[in-house]
Enzyme design. Sequence first.
Site, mmCIF file in Angstrom:
data_model
loop_
_atom_site.group_PDB
_atom_site.id
_atom_site.type_symbol
_atom_site.label_atom_id
_atom_site.label_comp_id
_atom_site.label_asym_id
_atom_site.label_seq_id
_atom_site.Cartn_x
_atom_site.Cartn_y
_atom_site.Cartn_z
ATOM 1 N N LYS A 244 7.848 1.123 -5.792
ATOM 2 C CA LYS A 244 8.268 -0.002 -4.936
ATOM 3 C C LYS A 244 9.167 -1.010 -5.636
ATOM 4 O O LYS A 244 9.721 -1.897 -4.981
ATOM 5 C CB LYS A 244 7.026 -0.733 -4.405
ATOM 6 C CG LYS A 244 6.212 0.043 -3.412
ATOM 7 C CD LYS A 244 5.045 -0.755 -2.889
ATOM 8 C CE LYS A 244 3.859 -0.714 -3.833
ATOM 9 N NZ LYS A 244 3.231 0.602 -3.919
ATOM 10 N N ILE B 214 0.516 11.823 -8.635
ATOM 11 C CA ILE B 214 1.444 12.086 -7.532
ATOM 12 C C ILE B 214 2.415 13.206 -7.896
ATOM 13 O O ILE B 214 2.640 14.138 -7.123
ATOM 14 C CB ILE B 214 2.205 10.802 -7.142
ATOM 15 C CG1 ILE B 214 1.214 9.754 -6.620
ATOM 16 C CG2 ILE B 214 3.271 11.097 -6.080
ATOM 17 C CD1 ILE B 214 1.805 8.381 -6.429
ATOM 18 N N VAL C 155 5.634 2.031 1.431
ATOM 19 C CA VAL C 155 4.898 1.157 2.351
ATOM 20 C C VAL C 155 3.567 1.752 2.787
ATOM 21 O O VAL C 155 2.532 1.103 2.683
ATOM 22 C CB VAL C 155 5.769 0.821 3.594
ATOM 23 C CG1 VAL C 155 4.976 -0.016 4.595
ATOM 24 C CG2 VAL C 155 7.032 0.088 3.172
ATOM 25 N N LYS D 133 5.035 -4.560 0.018
ATOM 26 C CA LYS D 133 5.232 -3.682 1.159
ATOM 27 C C LYS D 133 5.785 -4.455 2.359
ATOM 28 O O LYS D 133 6.704 -3.985 3.051
ATOM 29 C CB LYS D 133 3.919 -2.994 1.536
ATOM 30 C CG LYS D 133 3.410 -2.036 0.462
ATOM 31 C CD LYS D 133 2.049 -1.455 0.823
ATOM 32 C CE LYS D 133 1.540 -0.503 -0.244
ATOM 33 N NZ LYS D 133 0.227 0.084 0.085
ATOM 34 N N GLU E 217 9.791 6.307 1.867
ATOM 35 C CA GLU E 217 8.721 6.162 2.862
ATOM 36 C C GLU E 217 7.405 5.757 2.220
ATOM 37 O O GLU E 217 6.648 4.938 2.758
ATOM 38 C CB GLU E 217 8.548 7.488 3.618
ATOM 39 C CG GLU E 217 7.574 7.427 4.773
ATOM 40 C CD GLU E 217 8.050 6.521 5.890
ATOM 41 O OE1 GLU E 217 7.460 5.429 6.043
ATOM 42 O OE2 GLU E 217 9.004 6.897 6.593
ATOM 43 N N ASP F 252 0.568 -6.248 -4.167
ATOM 44 C CA ASP F 252 1.082 -4.956 -3.713
ATOM 45 C C ASP F 252 1.351 -4.983 -2.203
ATOM 46 O O ASP F 252 2.369 -4.460 -1.729
ATOM 47 C CB ASP F 252 0.074 -3.857 -4.064
ATOM 48 C CG ASP F 252 0.603 -2.469 -3.757
ATOM 49 O OD1 ASP F 252 1.592 -2.067 -4.396
ATOM 50 O OD2 ASP F 252 0.036 -1.802 -2.871
ATOM 51 N N GLU G 17 -7.688 -0.418 -8.589
ATOM 52 C CA GLU G 17 -7.201 -0.325 -9.960
ATOM 53 C C GLU G 17 -8.368 -0.648 -10.908
ATOM 54 O O GLU G 17 -9.407 -1.161 -10.468
ATOM 55 C CB GLU G 17 -6.062 -1.334 -10.169
ATOM 56 C CG GLU G 17 -4.818 -1.068 -9.336
ATOM 57 C CD GLU G 17 -4.122 0.217 -9.719
ATOM 58 O OE1 GLU G 17 -4.171 0.593 -10.915
ATOM 59 O OE2 GLU G 17 -3.553 0.873 -8.824
ATOM 60 N N GLY H 199 -12.795 5.041 -6.922
ATOM 61 C CA GLY H 199 -11.402 5.165 -7.330
ATOM 62 C C GLY H 199 -10.410 4.542 -6.384
ATOM 63 O O GLY H 199 -9.201 4.795 -6.466
ATOM 64 N N GLY I 44 -3.904 7.557 -1.863
ATOM 65 C CA GLY I 44 -4.361 8.856 -2.352
ATOM 66 C C GLY I 44 -3.200 9.720 -2.769
ATOM 67 O O GLY I 44 -2.123 9.694 -2.160
ATOM 68 N N LEU J 129 2.248 7.833 5.635
ATOM 69 C CA LEU J 129 2.463 7.416 7.023
ATOM 70 C C LEU J 129 3.945 7.164 7.308
ATOM 71 O O LEU J 129 4.646 6.559 6.492
ATOM 72 C CB LEU J 129 1.675 6.136 7.329
ATOM 73 C CG LEU J 129 0.149 6.228 7.288
ATOM 74 C CD1 LEU J 129 -0.460 4.876 7.631
ATOM 75 C CD2 LEU J 129 -0.349 7.291 8.260
#
Length: 816
Positions: free
Chosen positions: A580, A476, A610, A683, A607, A679, A668, A665, A798, A614
């Site tokens: 998170k 990222i 979650v 969220k 943002e 996870d 995990e 991919g 992604g 998006l």
Amino acid sequence: MKVLKFGGTSVGTVDSIKSVLEIVKSSYDRGEKPLVVLSAMSGVTNLLTQMAENAAQRKSFAEDIKLLEEKHFEVVKQLIAIKYQNPVYTKLKLMLNELEEILQGVYALQELSLQSKDLIISYGERFSNYMVSKIMEQYIPESIYVDASHYMKTDSNFGNAHLNEELTTQLINSLKHTHADKLMFVTGFIGSNEEGRVTTLGRGGSDYTAAIFGSILGASVIEIWTDVNGMLTADPRIVKKAFSLPVLSYTEAMELSYFGAKVIYPPTMIPAFMKRIPIAIRNTFEPEFPGTIIQFESDCSQYPIKGISSISDVSIINLSGSGMIGKSGFSGRLFTLLAREQINVILITQSSSEHSITFAVNPSDAEKALKLIATEFELELQANKLVMPEVEKDLSVLAIVGENMKRTPGMSGRLFAALGRNGINVRAIAQGSSEFNISVIIAKEDLAKALNAVHDAFFAELKKTLHVFNLGTGNIGSTLFKQLAKQHDFLLDKNDLEIKVVGVANSRKMLFDKNGINLETWKEDLEANGQVSDLAAFVETMKSMNLPNCVFIDNTASKLPAKYYEEIFKSNISIVTCNKIANSGDYATYKLLHDTARRHGVDFFYETNVGAGLPIVRVLKDLMLSGDRILKIEAILSGTISYIFNNFVGEASFYDVVKKAQELGYTEPDPRDDLGGVDFMRKMLILARDAGYVVEAEDVELEQILPESCAAAASVDEFYAELLKADSFFNELKEKAAAQNKVIRYIGKLEEGKVSISMQMVDETHPFYSLSGSDNIISFTTERYKERPLVVKGPGAGAEVTAAGVFADLVNVGAK
């Protein structure tokens, strides 16, 4: 005619003198009848002062005399033809001999009077003007040298003499009459008293000489040639975005100059002000640049202010007590006392209750002022009607200036918002009734940050700069850097925004550069020049750099950064995070962080917590801010689980689909980290809290996808073995759904404050029925969107989309 005045840097070197000659010749050739005023060569006045003080202390000044001679003789050698050099050398040598004799007298007496000091330092202007006049004589034979001490008549206040205007006017008019056809080079800074003793005119004396000659002779303009492009919106050494102001009024220029703009000294403008003669500030080294015109009236500027000025080092004294309330003449008594002792008061502010007066002075005057107050108000202090004041040091004054301020509402609000957002505490405020100036006193260590932040706030058409400290350089983080590099020019051109990554860290190395890290070579630079990574040191360095508009980006999945979030917010630094952990831990921490960010006026954007890229968190907040009421939220917020159930159709087995997802991919290394739903639960927890509910992790009803045998497997291989055995369990679900023309979805739901996540079968009437690939989807049912819910759908995982989400949050920092 016009007056051209050149400062010390303009006549400081051979090359700069060449530039002066070109400027003067161009003016003369255009028929502008220039009169030229020159300062001493750069550094010469200080050298002469040092020589005088050394002589008084019986220290040798021989080397300095030699240095002075070499400095001027080198110019003559370079710029005067050989056949004309000897007379010039001779005259300069005679003046040097005179200077040396005076210094010998000071040496013998061991006494340096102000009168002697004025005479000694006057030679700087004499040397430069005589020398340059002789250089120009080669091109314009009418050039002559004029010693202004014969025409600028003053009192005997040596060091800061005051002009005898009537006599000076007569003498200058006589000079112009007798030399009407000459190109005069006039010494700045010096004059003489009635006995003919040389005096100096104090700070800005050469500018004052130019202004006096210009006003008496009715100049069309007085040009002050220096080494900057006019007067700028701020100090360019501190504010890189500072730019030249085309037009200023006399009042604006005097305000800016008083508060630290060194281009011109306010008293020098008064003669021009009285005659309404424009003053042009020009750059000797960039003569084609128009510079700044200072005139009687300001122009209609597009900006609410003209400039930001500052005094870098002041001290303040606060005098308070009941003995001041209603006490007629108290302020007069205080400030008369200070004026009598030559203590300059920079700024004054008084509370409306008359209980206190705060004033700023030069640090060198602070202790003296304190002692004077203690003596003058001894009785009031003993009677406890006044509190013994203390000096506060290491402070600065920042002032915004402009005539437009009077007609523009919200100036104070914009100033204090910019300071407050950057955590800059204001110690005192002063605003004149003219509304041309608002001044604040702040900590000296915050001055650079304050100047840049305020400059960004008032010159909105300029580029706003965000200073970014990025933690995490994995998929990222590195993708974000690529996006920032690619969009750099677009952000500058279309959004007036510059993003500088000034700090980068991963688990191994960290690197800082206040001018910005190169996003094309950051990886190599971090490896080659980075220091050993230390999260506490990273945060401390970020704080100590004290840059405006700072943003901390957490692009990690680690628990450690969240421990520093509160400290970062308290340092008035915004946070953007895809991590998170801070928002999905215990509710008390969630509330503390959000309250702290709000209290310190900074942003907390997450943002990507979650829905990756998006706009889910922002949509929820906008719905609530607009007064809508959330009735229900349904969501699929796991791209991995979404992919698995979207592909668990037909002949495919659950085992094969999970295996394929891992190969692509989407999962995990251990697929149970995704299929366990933790996870997803985090969220939904964040959404519930942002919707206004107090919810802890243990309050969420989480239905497991996997049979217990799969979840409890000792290894990934054993997990797959158990998953193969559970084929019948999953096939039964699939067949049941197919028989009812439904599909299996793992859906989170928030309703009436309750959060649940469960496997459900939905038909084609449900908005989640047609979900495909690894997309996420969320449905908001609200008072306004009751019949047809508001649906947000798209890729939920992604590096590209997550980095894009972080990017979007980043560009919105400070936008509100």
